[in-house]
Design an enzyme around this catalytic site. Structure first.
Site, PDB file in Angstrom:
ATOM      1  N   CYS A   1       0.838  -1.200   0.000  1.00 11.12           N
ATOM      2  CA  CYS A   1       0.000   0.000   0.000  1.00 11.12           C
ATOM      3  C   CYS A   1       0.876   1.255   0.000  1.00 11.12           C
ATOM      4  CB  CYS A   1      -0.975  -0.050   1.182  1.00 11.12           C
ATOM      5  SG  CYS A   1      -2.356   1.117   1.055  1.00 11.12           S
TER       6      CYS A   1
ATOM      7  N   GLU B   1      -0.528  -8.809   4.999  1.00 16.99           N
ATOM      8  CA  GLU B   1      -0.275  -8.946   6.436  1.00 16.99           C
ATOM      9  C   GLU B   1      -1.556  -9.015   7.265  1.00 16.99           C
ATOM     10  OE1 GLU B   1      -0.603  -4.441   6.065  1.00 16.99           O
ATOM     11  OE2 GLU B   1      -0.247  -6.210   4.815  1.00 16.99           O
TER      12      GLU B   1
ATOM     13  N   HIS C   1      -3.320  -5.841   1.200  1.00 19.22           N
ATOM     14  CA  HIS C   1      -2.560  -6.038   2.433  1.00 19.22           C
ATOM     15  C   HIS C   1      -2.463  -7.511   2.825  1.00 19.22           C
ATOM     16  CE1 HIS C   1      -2.234  -1.822   4.000  1.00 19.22           C
ATOM     17  NE2 HIS C   1      -3.180  -1.640   3.090  1.00 19.22           N
TER      18      HIS C   1
END
Length: 220
Positions: A85, A196, A194
């Protein structure tokens, strides 16, 4: 591996990224934006957030942080670098990746679970996935539209450097439905979604993002 996670003023997802690194079986090392030292790490993650409040352009100030001089040099030597991002925006501003990220074409912030297709599994960060695999990971951005001139788009497509492509519908107006790209060597990867936030089934859409970290390896 020792994986550094950089914190910039305004970073939001550095703690999540460090946790994903540990869940993937590596040692997470905190790196500070103002410290021109990578502390012996083997790879670097530039996390999501709003570094410097996204003033000027997203990532435009962070590109000049002392730590980025070291990241740029290490990337040139082949160190794996992942930009998520805002980290992707910083990679483009640093010219480690071509193109730019601009305001979403609908002018609204988007936050949703996003299906993407793995177009290239030959990078340091995607070897755990099969080429053509479809995965779902969270997406949250207001300036996520990937743009580049036609020659750059042709180069990315022709050289197989589009790593991820949006499925279903394009959430931000990115050209060619591009969700993530890599450099020519395959050690630097940037994407808007994302991974994560998708490393365990307890929260998020599942574990589709864990492969980024569990499969991390030096580019052969």
């Amino acid at each position: 591996m020792k994986v550094g996670v950089v914190t910039f003023p305004g970073s939001l997802d550095d703690v999540d990224a460090a946790r994903a690194v540990r869940t993937g079986g590596h040692e997470a090392v905190a790196l500070w934006h103002g410290d021109a030292d990578l502390h012996g790490v083997d790879a670097v993650v530039l996390p999501g957030g709003f570094s410097y409040g996204d003033y000027l352009r997203c990532g435009a100030i962070s590109r000049f942080a002392p730590v980025m001089g070291e990241v740029i040099a290490a990337a040139g030597r082949g160190m794996p670098v992942l930009g998520i991002c805002n980290g992707f925006q910083i990679l483009c501003e640093s010219h480690l990746l071509p193109g730019a990220l601009i305001r979403n074409d609908h002018r609204k912030f988007v936050c949703r679970d996003q299906r993407i297709r793995v177009e290239n599994n030959r990078t340091a960060w995607t070897s755990a996935y099969a080429e053509g695999a479809e995965i779902t990971i969270p997406l949250k951005n207001g300036e996520g539209g990937f743009v580049a001139d036609q020659a750059t788009l042709d180069m990315l497509e022709g050289e197989g450097r589009v790593v991820f492509r949006y499925l279903d519908d394009n959430p931000n107006g990115s050209l060619h439905d591009i969700a993530g790209i890599t450099n020519a060597a395959g050690n630097v990867v940037g994407l808007m979604p994302h991974p994560e936030h998708a490393i365990e089934s307890l929260c998020g859409p599942g574990t589709d993002g864990l492969g980024f970290f569990a499969g991390l390896a030096a580019v052969s």
